[in-house]
Enzyme design. Structure first.
Site, PDB file in Angstrom:
ATOM      1  CG  ASP A 215      -8.098  15.002 -17.191  1.00  0.00           C
ATOM      2  OD1 ASP A 215      -7.369  14.329 -17.945  1.00  0.00           O
ATOM      3  OD2 ASP A 215      -9.120  14.550 -16.648  1.00  0.00           O
TER       4      ASP A 215
ATOM      5  NE  ARG B 123      -2.502   0.683   3.583  1.00  0.00           N
ATOM      6  CZ  ARG B 123      -1.847   1.382   4.524  1.00  0.00           C
ATOM      7  NH1 ARG B 123      -1.505   2.649   4.303  1.00  0.00           N
ATOM      8  NH2 ARG B 123      -1.526   0.824   5.672  1.00  0.00           N
TER       9      ARG B 123
ATOM     10  CE1 TYR C 219     -16.068   9.966 -17.837  1.00  0.00           C
ATOM     11  CE2 TYR C 219     -15.127  10.007 -15.633  1.00  0.00           C
ATOM     12  CZ  TYR C 219     -15.804   9.339 -16.629  1.00  0.00           C
ATOM     13  OH  TYR C 219     -16.230   8.052 -16.426  1.00  0.00           O
TER      14      TYR C 219
END
Length: 385
Positions: free
Chosen positions: A173, A48, A101
């Site tokens: 983005d 992790r 988006y």
């Protein structure tokens, strides 16, 4: 090294144990430590918090974007979420591209706003509108350019200057163009965000996300959130994405060439009302597209005469093109954003930003352009409205 060399070699070295040319898939939960005094001597303790396969991909993406480092996430949306958690707190304000988006819109308006964060969806194609939206508590700008699905562009350099003056971070983005065509950090952005599911993977095989940071300090904030929330990329996904990266420019160049041929064909068709592709001289922001990117990409949209009914008839009769969500893959995909990718956006908001009911989005793949055009010709001929 130049870009094509970087995409093959950056971030990876032969396996020191076997000499394997490909980075191994380190499918391990934990990593054995030699002693308490040498804890983390080899750099890893628990997957992790870091995994060697994922780390190789992060290093490659950082080099391709010209950043200090990169952090990989479970999905593109988890990358957006992680970025907002890293740089926004209750009482803060963020400016988001008005065309973005649908998942980004949903995250902001249905989830994060419940925790005391305010969002303004501004016309980021207009720097003056962005500047007017700035508040004293503005901490983050998220610019999606080209925007999904309208292809609206934003001037990255101009917005970066506004963000810098506001002492806020500017996130771009960069999913549609990737660093192959658009170097967002070089243009002034602080962070470049990707759905690696798209062009980096390129084969409809994985879902993943990544954020590349201009400085180590910014990356550390992202990495802290990623570790704290557990939104990690799996080594299997990282390994597949590493392979996809090696052919990124080759795929994008061919897909973009196909897209240009298809856009020019559609622009002349008598059943097509309008076409939006940055490579066309008729595209309203064509000059900006040439200024801030070295290529036009493989995404476009067009509107057939007859609205929703005509659009559905076209998609019901299309061959070769696949009716499916996603983009950036070797297969050509066709979607109807109003009922698919942007269904979460309210009708009034969709109409305000130009996501019209008859809009058909194309993600152009690697098939022969002539075959793709013939398939569109046949489907357009089947429209009866």
């Amino acid at each position: 090294m130049r870009f094509r060399s970087k995409q093959v070699h950056a971030g990876v070295t032969p396996d020191p144990t076997t000499g394997a040319i490909l980075t191994p898939i380190y499918q391990s939960t934990t990593f054995v430590q030699e002693s308490v005094d040498t804890y983390l001597a080899k750099g890893y303790s628990y997957s992790r918090s870091g995994n060697p396969t994922v780390r190789a991909l992060e290093k490659k993406l950082a080099v391709l974007e010209g950043g200090a480092d990169a952090t990989c996430f479970t999905t593109g949306m988890s990358a957006v979420h992680g970025t907002m958690l890293a740089f926004l707190s209750a009482g803060d304000h963020a400016i988001i591209s008005d065309v973005a988006y649908g998942g980004t819109y949903r995250l902001c308006t249905k989830v994060l706003n419940r925790f005391g964060i305010d969002f303004t969806f501004a016309d980021t194609a207009d720097p003056a509108a962005v500047k007017a939206a700035v508040r004293k508590n503005t901490k983050l700008f998220l610019t999606e350019t080209p925007a999904n699905p309208t292809m609206k562009l934003s001037d990255i350099a101009a917005i970066s200057e506004i963000a810098q003056a506001a002492k806020a971070v500017h996130v771009v983005d960069n999913t549609f163009l990737t660093p192959c065509y658009q170097q967002a950090l070089e243009l002034g952005a602080d962070l470049s965000l990707h759905s690696t599911t798209k062009y980096f993977d390129g084969h409809n095989a994985t879902v993943g996300g990544a954020v590349i940071a201009k400085t180590k300090e910014l990356d550390e904030k992202l990495r802290f959130i990623q570790n704290s929330t557990g939104s990690i990329m799996s080594p299997q996904v990282a390994w597949l994405t590493l392979q996809g990266c090696k052919t990124l420019s080759v795929r994008m160049d061919q897909q973009s060439a196909n897209a240009m041929a298809i856009a020019r064909y559609l622009e002349k068709h008598d059943k097509v009302k309008q076409v939006a592709y940055p490579g066309l001289e008729s595209f309203s922001q064509h000059e900006l597209a040439k200024k801030q990117a070295s290529g036009f990409g493989a995404m476009m949209w067009f509107e057939v005469k007859g609205g929703v009914k005509a659009g559905k008839q076209l998609m019901d009769n299309i061959e070769l093109w696949t009716l499916a969500e996603n983009l950036g893959s070797v297969e050509s995909l066709i979607t109807h954003p109003v009922t698919m990718t942007h269904a979460a956006v309210e009708k009034k908001e969709r109409e305000r930003v130009g996501i019209i009911d008859g809009l058909v989005r194309l993600s152009v793949g690697l098939e022969d352009a002539e075959d793709l055009i013939e398939a569109l010709e046949k489907a357009l001929a089947a429209i009866k409205v």
